[in-house]
Design an enzyme around this catalytic site. Structure first.
Site, mmCIF file in Angstrom:
data_model
loop_
_atom_site.group_PDB
_atom_site.id
_atom_site.type_symbol
_atom_site.label_atom_id
_atom_site.label_comp_id
_atom_site.label_asym_id
_atom_site.label_seq_id
_atom_site.Cartn_x
_atom_site.Cartn_y
_atom_site.Cartn_z
ATOM 1 N N CYS A 154 35.749 37.569 23.613
ATOM 2 C CA CYS A 154 36.815 37.411 24.607
ATOM 3 C C CYS A 154 37.986 38.268 24.160
ATOM 4 O O CYS A 154 38.602 37.983 23.133
ATOM 5 C CB CYS A 154 37.227 35.948 24.748
ATOM 6 S SG CYS A 154 38.655 35.716 25.828
ATOM 7 N N GLY A 155 38.295 39.311 24.918
ATOM 8 C CA GLY A 155 39.348 40.240 24.521
ATOM 9 C C GLY A 155 40.739 39.640 24.558
ATOM 10 O O GLY A 155 41.527 39.803 23.625
ATOM 11 N N GLY A 197 36.281 42.255 30.337
ATOM 12 C CA GLY A 197 36.012 42.750 31.682
ATOM 13 C C GLY A 197 36.747 44.048 31.971
ATOM 14 O O GLY A 197 36.214 44.945 32.638
ATOM 15 N N HIS A 221 28.359 42.139 31.252
ATOM 16 C CA HIS A 221 29.218 42.407 32.404
ATOM 17 C C HIS A 221 28.470 43.204 33.466
ATOM 18 O O HIS A 221 27.746 44.149 33.148
ATOM 19 C CB HIS A 221 30.454 43.212 31.987
ATOM 20 C CG HIS A 221 31.445 42.426 31.198
ATOM 21 N ND1 HIS A 221 32.482 41.745 31.773
ATOM 22 C CD2 HIS A 221 31.531 42.207 29.862
ATOM 23 C CE1 HIS A 221 33.176 41.132 30.832
ATOM 24 N NE2 HIS A 221 32.623 41.396 29.655
ATOM 25 N N ASN A 248 33.695 28.234 26.579
ATOM 26 C CA ASN A 248 34.143 28.224 27.961
ATOM 27 C C ASN A 248 34.580 26.832 28.405
ATOM 28 O O ASN A 248 34.311 25.831 27.730
ATOM 29 C CB ASN A 248 33.018 28.705 28.878
ATOM 30 C CG ASN A 248 32.889 30.207 28.897
ATOM 31 O OD1 ASN A 248 33.836 30.930 28.633
ATOM 32 N ND2 ASN A 248 31.693 30.686 29.204
ATOM 33 N N CYS A 302 40.834 39.359 32.176
ATOM 34 C CA CYS A 302 39.656 39.337 31.305
ATOM 35 C C CYS A 302 39.658 40.622 30.494
ATOM 36 O O CYS A 302 39.497 41.714 31.046
ATOM 37 C CB CYS A 302 38.372 39.218 32.128
ATOM 38 S SG CYS A 302 36.855 39.257 31.128
ATOM 39 N N GLY A 303 39.856 40.511 29.176
ATOM 40 C CA GLY A 303 39.943 41.698 28.328
ATOM 41 C C GLY A 303 38.634 42.449 28.222
ATOM 42 O O GLY A 303 38.593 43.676 28.371
ATOM 43 N N GLU A 313 34.391 35.078 35.645
ATOM 44 C CA GLU A 313 33.803 34.885 34.319
ATOM 45 C C GLU A 313 32.750 33.779 34.337
ATOM 46 O O GLU A 313 32.958 32.729 34.948
ATOM 47 C CB GLU A 313 34.893 34.548 33.292
ATOM 48 C CG GLU A 313 35.869 35.680 33.054
ATOM 49 C CD GLU A 313 36.711 35.443 31.813
ATOM 50 O OE1 GLU A 313 36.156 35.070 30.765
ATOM 51 O OE2 GLU A 313 37.941 35.627 31.899
#
Length: 276
Positions: free
Chosen positions: A75-76, A222, A161, A66, A219-220, A210
């Protein structure tokens, strides 16, 4: 000698990507913060590292840091950029990649139309897998925040999430409320907070705060989390278009006991060198 990098984004969720097969990169918190700074550094939400595989069955290993220097599990949007990066750099000629991550292996599919399809794995709702402090798994949880009670769903997509349904996304105080949820004591590793407005069974709007970054344009994981929770709540269809501030992802979850799929773009912006 500077560190060679590529700046990329997936729907505006942006990354600095390093090939550590050809150079040594030590992702210290200080380096990550300097890289991520949009005034004095390159500017990004996260830093991605392409590493050697850690098992013979894998093509590469994938690490994510991050903007604040904390390492995260998945992380998508970054996964799609990872696939585009290793292909564009000639590190592989494969159209299907097996990539190791901190929470297990993922598969990345480079489609003929330039999009990248990602097997995001099986959503995990057990509190201990998220992790989330709760007596038992449930579809809805009350979460006390500053004297009020929010109704959330909680799920792990390799990272934690919390998902809230809102009536008017534009009027929702995402930066303020997101920060409170991110650091809530019931999420011992912090959490990504997703704010979902359901338009119909096949279309939602989503904003995500995030952990370690703040609100991002996309956000993938997410998007996957929102669809997984929305499906569990009986609100969404098997295939959902997720409209984020940076653009659109398609999320598919045809078998609620199986894997969830994400399809979207990945774009290279520029290349450069950064003096550490």
């Amino acid at each position: 000698m500077g560190l060679r990098f590529t700046k990329m984004h997936g729907l505006g969720n942006d990354f600095v990507v390093f090939d550590t097969l050809r150079q040594r990169v030590m992702p210290t918190p200080e380096l990550c913060r300097r890289l991520a700074d949009r005034h004095f550094g390159v500017g990004c939400d996260q830093i991605l590292l392409v590493e050697q595989p850690r098992s013979p069955a894998m093509d590469f290993y994938y690490r994510i840091f991050n903007a604040d220097g904390s390492e995260v599990e998945q992380c998508g949007n970054g996964a799609r950029c990872f696939a585009r990066f290793v292909t564009d750099k000639g590190l592989t000629a494969k159209r299907v990649l097996c990539v190791g991550t901190a929470v297990g292996d993922i598969r990345l599919y480079l489609e003929e139309d330039g999009l990248v399809r990602v097997d995001m794995g099986v959503p995990r709702f057990e509190p201990e897998r998220i992790p989330f402090v709760a007596d038992a798994a449930a579809e809805h949880y009350p979460l006390e925040v500053e004297g009020g009670t929010l109704d959330i769903g909680a799920v792990s997509m390799g990272n934690p999430h919390a998902v809230l349904r809102v009536e008017d996304l534009a009027a929702t105080p995402v930066p303020t409320l997101g920060a409170l949820i991110e650091s809530h004591a019931r999420f011992p590793r912090r959490v990504n907070a997703g704010f979902m407005q359901v338009l119909d069974a096949s279309n939602i709007r989503l904003r995500v705060y995030e952990r370690g970054v703040g609100e991002t344009l996309a956000c993938g994981t997410g998007a996957c989390a929102a669809v997984a929770v929305g499906r569990r709540w009986g609100l969404l269809a098997e295939r959902v278009r997720v409209n984020l501030p940076g653009g659109e992802l398609v999320i598919e979850w045809p078998d609620e006991s199986g894997t969830i799929w994400m399809t979207g773009p990945a774009v290279s912006v520029f290349e450069g060198e950064f003096e550490p």
